[in-house]
Write a protein that holds these residues in place. Structure first.
Motif, PDB file in Angstrom:
ATOM      1  N   HIS A   1       0.832  -1.213   0.000  1.00 23.56           N
ATOM      2  CA  HIS A   1       0.000   0.000   0.000  1.00 23.56           C
ATOM      3  C   HIS A   1       0.862   1.258   0.000  1.00 23.56           C
ATOM      4  CE1 HIS A   1      -4.294  -1.363   0.827  1.00 23.56           C
ATOM      5  NE2 HIS A   1      -3.609  -2.493   0.706  1.00 23.56           N
ATOM      6  N   ARG A   2       1.880   1.252   0.851  1.00 20.27           N
ATOM      7  CA  ARG A   2       2.705   2.466   0.950  1.00 20.27           C
ATOM      8  C   ARG A   2       3.514   2.688  -0.333  1.00 20.27           C
ATOM      9  NH1 ARG A   2      -0.954   2.841   3.719  1.00 20.27           N
ATOM     10  NH2 ARG A   2      -0.987   2.358   5.947  1.00 20.27           N
TER      11      ARG A   2
ATOM     12  N   GLU B   1       1.095   4.170  -2.846  1.00 14.60           N
ATOM     13  CA  GLU B   1       0.812   5.575  -2.500  1.00 14.60           C
ATOM     14  C   GLU B   1       1.962   6.501  -2.912  1.00 14.60           C
ATOM     15  OE1 GLU B   1      -1.884   4.003   1.190  1.00 14.60           O
ATOM     16  OE2 GLU B   1      -0.047   5.111   1.664  1.00 14.60           O
TER      17      GLU B   1
ATOM     18  N   HIS C   1      -4.221  -3.902  -2.442  1.00 10.66           N
ATOM     19  CA  HIS C   1      -4.575  -2.540  -2.878  1.00 10.66           C
ATOM     20  C   HIS C   1      -5.259  -2.650  -4.240  1.00 10.66           C
ATOM     21  CE1 HIS C   1      -4.141   1.601  -4.172  1.00 10.66           C
ATOM     22  NE2 HIS C   1      -3.763   1.928  -2.941  1.00 10.66           N
TER      23      HIS C   1
END
Ligand SMILES: NC(=O)c1ccc[n+]([C@@H]2O[C@H](COP(=O)([O-])OP(=O)(O)OC[C@H]3O[C@@H](n4cnc5c(N)ncnc54)[C@H](O)[C@@H]3O)[C@@H](O)[C@H]2O)c1
Length: 327
Positions: free
Chosen positions: A18-19, A22, A42
């Motif tokens: 996820h990071r 992002e 995600h």
């Protein structure tokens, strides 16, 4: 970066995926869902259902997606289970790692980040362990990771790979927005039992020994919030993208810790209720204290933990557990 994340549907791998997304990177999650969860993926990741022991598929996925870097999380993670099923651990963790490395060599991927563990140090008698300490694991889980580390060392040297090995200490907590957390059905970490007991789903917490030479007699551990672990991976990956022939091993811990009873009391504060517990005999091989020396990662990768706070760890872990079931 195009990043292949094995085990990206699991607890730590999902945070990292996820990071990464992002931050604008492309993520291909490769997972067999043995403990991972579809709901952790995600929406923008590409997902491949596969096993790290598959001899062909990983190389195909690496080539088809022009993978720059492999982050290898996929593993079996329960020390208790490993003690009764050692061969499963060597096959999944050590052979799995060997196979991923072979597939990288075959497809020309040169950058590798590996999830290791403080369990490689074994029954340490030192208060703090650092990366130069000798590896002497005392259970098949720790051994499966220590032997993987040794293999990575040789393979990286001979095949010109860049590699970062991150030795995590006790990973805990969930995301602040309560969207990601731990949901492994065979989890046997302290925070799993602490939160289950705080929520009344388990009668009491078993504490293994209260006669250690520590602040209150219970074992002391370096609990690290999962977001700080995730950030260490981002920094390591971004470093690998700009430096060739970069090979390092880093401890990932805060360099200080809390006893089991201190963690329990903080969880009581956060939960607003008392948590029943029972002191039972020590488990063989459980050291009194396991704390990281973490100066190296701070200096090399400029890693500055943001969640070094036991209250945040307890609160996020409890909120997450309240929203989920244990299976
Ligand atoms: N959680 C911790 O405190 C901790 C501490 C030290 C090290 N680690 C390491 O971090 C990594 C991630 O751990 P986690 O806590 O997120 O565990 P997890 O069980 O939540 O995640 C592991 C993921 O790997 C997948 N997987 C397992 N075997 C596979 C295989 N053969 N092929 C494909 N996918 C497979 C699972 O489905 C799952 O999605 C592991 O390598 C573990 O050893 C974890």
């Amino acid at each position: 970066m195009n990043v292949l994340v094995t085990g990206g549907a699991g607890y730590i791998g999902s945070f990292v995926s996820h990071r990464l997304i992002e931050r604008g990177h492309h993520v291909i999650v490769y997972d067999n869902f043995s403990t991972g969860r579809k709901e952790f993926l995600h929406p923008k990741c590409k997902f491949v259902l596969g096993d790290v022991r598959d001899r062909e598929l990983p190389a195909r996925v690496m080539k088809d997606n022009k993978v720059d870097i492999v982050m290898h999380f996929a593993a079996k993670t329960s020390v208790t289970e490993a003690n009764t099923q050692p061969l499963d651990y060597f096959e999944n963790n050590t052979f799995g790692t060997m196979n991923i490395l072979q597939n990288m060599v075959k497809s020309g991927v040169k950058k590798f980040i590996f999830s290791s563990t403080a369990a490689v140090y074994g029954d340490t008698r030192k208060d703090f362990v650092d990366e130069m300490d000798i590896l002497s694991p005392i259970n098949p889980y720790g051994e499966s990771k220590a032997s993987s580390e040794k293999m990575i060392h040789y393979v990286a040297e001979i095949h010109g790979l860049s590699s970062v090995i991150l030795r995590y200490f006790n990973v805990a907590g969930a995301s602040l927005d309560n969207q990601l957390g731990q949901k492994n059905p065979v989890a046997n970490h302290l925070f799993h039992f602490l939160t289950e007991t705080a929520l009344g789903r388990q009668k009491n917490l078993h504490i293994y020994g209260n006669d250690y030479p520590t602040v209150d007699g219970t074992g002391v551990r370096d609990f690290i919030h999962v977001e700080d672990i995730a950030h260490a991976h981002i920094l390591a990956a971004e470093k690998l993208m700009v430096e060739d022939h970069y090979r390092h091993v880093f401890n990932c811990g805060y360099g200080h810790g809390y006893s089991v009873l201190e963690a329990l009391h903080m969880m009581e504060n956060v939960a607003g209720r008392s948590i029943p517990y029972e002191i039972i005999p020590r488990r063989p091989g459980d050291p009194a204290k396991v704390l990281a020396r973490s100066e190296k990662i701070k200096k090399e990768l400029n890693w500055h933990p943001q969640f070094d706070d036991l209250e945040i760890i307890c609160k996020t872990a409890l909120d997450w557990k309240a929203k989920t079931t244990s299976s």
